[in-house]
Scaffold this active site. Sequence first.
Site, short mmCIF file in Angstrom:
data_model
loop_
_atom_site.label_atom_id
_atom_site.label_comp_id
_atom_site.label_asym_id
_atom_site.label_seq_id
_atom_site.Cartn_x
_atom_site.Cartn_y
_atom_site.Cartn_z
N ASP A 216 -13.83 -6.96 -78.09
CA ASP A 216 -13.64 -6.61 -79.51
C ASP A 216 -12.87 -5.29 -79.68
O ASP A 216 -12.68 -4.81 -80.79
CB ASP A 216 -14.99 -6.54 -80.24
CG ASP A 216 -15.86 -5.38 -79.78
OD1 ASP A 216 -15.50 -4.73 -78.77
OD2 ASP A 216 -16.89 -5.11 -80.42
N GLU B 19 -27.28 20.96 -80.45
CA GLU B 19 -25.92 21.36 -80.80
C GLU B 19 -26.05 22.42 -81.88
O GLU B 19 -26.51 22.13 -82.99
CB GLU B 19 -25.12 20.16 -81.30
CG GLU B 19 -23.66 20.52 -81.51
CD GLU B 19 -22.90 19.55 -82.42
OE1 GLU B 19 -21.68 19.42 -82.26
OE2 GLU B 19 -23.53 18.93 -83.32
N ASP C 80 -15.67 15.90 -79.41
CA ASP C 80 -15.13 16.63 -80.56
C ASP C 80 -14.03 17.62 -80.17
O ASP C 80 -13.41 18.22 -81.04
CB ASP C 80 -16.23 17.46 -81.25
CG ASP C 80 -17.30 16.60 -81.89
OD1 ASP C 80 -16.98 15.51 -82.38
OD2 ASP C 80 -18.47 17.05 -81.91
N ASP D 189 -15.12 -1.99 -72.57
CA ASP D 189 -15.34 -3.10 -73.50
C ASP D 189 -15.55 -4.39 -72.71
O ASP D 189 -14.65 -4.81 -71.99
CB ASP D 189 -14.11 -3.21 -74.41
CG ASP D 189 -14.16 -4.42 -75.33
OD1 ASP D 189 -15.25 -4.99 -75.49
OD2 ASP D 189 -13.10 -4.77 -75.88
N ASP E 287 -18.90 -0.90 -75.04
CA ASP E 287 -20.24 -1.36 -75.43
C ASP E 287 -21.26 -0.97 -74.36
O ASP E 287 -20.89 -0.51 -73.27
CB ASP E 287 -20.23 -2.86 -75.72
CG ASP E 287 -19.43 -3.64 -74.68
OD1 ASP E 287 -19.69 -3.43 -73.48
OD2 ASP E 287 -18.52 -4.42 -75.07
N ASP F 165 -28.42 10.60 -78.63
CA ASP F 165 -28.05 11.51 -79.70
C ASP F 165 -29.05 11.36 -80.83
O ASP F 165 -29.39 10.24 -81.22
CB ASP F 165 -26.65 11.13 -80.21
CG ASP F 165 -25.72 12.31 -80.28
OD1 ASP F 165 -25.99 13.21 -81.09
OD2 ASP F 165 -24.71 12.32 -79.55
N ASP G 297 -27.87 16.56 -82.71
CA ASP G 297 -26.67 16.82 -83.49
C ASP G 297 -26.89 17.94 -84.52
O ASP G 297 -27.87 17.89 -85.28
CB ASP G 297 -26.32 15.51 -84.22
CG ASP G 297 -24.93 15.52 -84.80
OD1 ASP G 297 -23.97 15.68 -84.04
OD2 ASP G 297 -24.79 15.34 -86.03
C1 GLC Z 1 -21.50 16.74 -84.48
C2 GLC Z 1 -20.89 15.61 -83.71
C3 GLC Z 1 -19.66 15.16 -84.41
C4 GLC Z 1 -20.03 14.68 -85.78
C5 GLC Z 1 -20.82 15.73 -86.56
C6 GLC Z 1 -21.49 15.14 -87.75
O1 GLC Z 1 -20.72 17.86 -84.50
O2 GLC Z 1 -20.67 15.99 -82.38
O3 GLC Z 1 -18.96 14.18 -83.70
O4 GLC Z 1 -18.87 14.37 -86.52
O5 GLC Z 1 -21.83 16.31 -85.78
O6 GLC Z 1 -22.58 14.36 -87.36
#
Ligand code: GLC
Length: 533
Positions: A25, A245, A310, A21, A29, A98, A194
């Site tokens: 805040d 993912e 996660d 940071d 960042d 992402d 994602d």
């Molecule tokens: C993926 C992300 C996770 C998020 C989910 C919903 O699993 O890694 O952090 O909560 O998708 O977007």
Amino acid sequence: MKKTWWKEAVVYQVYWRSFLDTDGDGYGDLEGVIRKLDYIKELGADVVWLNPCYGSPDVDNGYDISDYRSVMPKAGTMDTFERLLKEVHARGMKLIMDLVVNHTSDKHPWFIESRSSKDNPKRDYYIWRKEANNWRSYFTPSTWEYDEATEEYYFHSFAVEQPDLNWANPQVREEIYDMMRFWLDKGIDGFRMDVINLLAKQEGFPDAENPDDISYLGNNPGIHEYLHEMHDRVLKHYDVFTVGEIPFVTPEDGVLYVGEDRGELNTLFHFEVLDYMAHWDMKKFKEIQKRWYDGMWGKGWNSQFMNNHDHTRVVTRFGNDREYRVESAKCFATLTHTLPGMPYVYQGEEIGMTGVRYPSIDDYNDIALKNKYKEEVAKGRDPQEVFDSLLHLARDNSRTPMQWDESANSGFSEGDPWLKVNPNYSEINVKQALADRDSVFYYYQNLIRLRKENEVMVYGSYEPILEDHPQLYAYFRALGDEKWFVLLNISEQEVRAELPEEVASRLGETIVRNYHKADTLVLKPYEARVYRI
Ligand code: GLC
């Protein structure tokens, strides 16, 4: 197998809100990421994966996007982002972002319009039905939320605030492709996608026999058409790298997503380890590695990761975060960097950061944890028991701020951190790691350097031995004349390795080891060795 830059790369995941940071805040960042790029470079990583930093009400830490083309003020501005990208490139590294396109935030203008009336032109951007089925979402008891205004339900695979986009609508797909080009044209080097296998939904939403097995959310008919189209329309026009993912996937389906002849994605994260192995299970782990190697080798490329934003940190979840913290961190590092596939390092893993155990649910932030807690307590269960049962796998375990030094808030922030710093920061921190030649940091640095100098770590074949051994994990990697033998003791006991004579007699130079002496075949707790054969 075709050689590509990304197959040879090591990815460092930056969960920016917990990294550094710079404006006080309490949130990390992008400026903080810029300041620490030299640190990531020193580790040796080639690619930085940045968790979502787009406009978002931040209900699910940026995975609920309300503006795909802006930067969240907590993270910085578009100008900071562009500087970050430039600075990453100036150091010879790459940046992937992402891509969260299964759902948006319920505050996205598309959804605000969509919910406003049944005949709004954006109605069909989301999934609306007169009736709900019995499916569960990841974060709530139902995938359906009733909306008073138009007296219908909308579909959400995650939180109520994360409505799923309707990928069957070609206009939605065009909007997304356009947005992807917006970022790719800025010069980013690819995407971590994602829950990308959730885009296609089951026709008609039939009730599930077992609603708790939420695998109905993924891998539905149409998914490969969407991904192929995305590749064709967008990705193939850029030299970029993509990692999907992909939960609920077998190696047979995996090659459909990443097969080199498929024109979809480059690589994937499967979750056979992290979604189904709460504690270390050697037999299962070996079986998973073997099956994925047999199913994918020569066809598509895999990833190796033991934790992320996660999933609880590896030393706490699978290793020993007390007396063998350093040894087990190094042992698992050896594993992820010598198994076939691209290694991912999640920020803090390289100094052996550990999970947390805070006393109260109020010390936690994650929506998945909080929703689950509420749901179980509402059933009449004892709150303390519910809380205790959820802690081991709580996502906040890996989201606590990066531990830079022993100063207040671990040098992460001069403000009030959004999530408490792990109290062990005065012993475990980057400053300490950089000052100790024996630290977990330098061990990772060495593994990453070795990968650059030895193609066998990337392109070598994989052949396990001692497959039924409960404590030892042993395998060869071989490429041309080069053959390496990896020997790991993933346990807290000393174990004598009874190796077949033809292996024992051919052990050459020790390329990697996490204990100083490695002269007999008795392995200490979490001992890791890599030999040249
Ligand atoms: C993926 C992300 C996770 C998020 C989910 C919903 O699993 O890694 O952090 O909560 O998708 O977007």
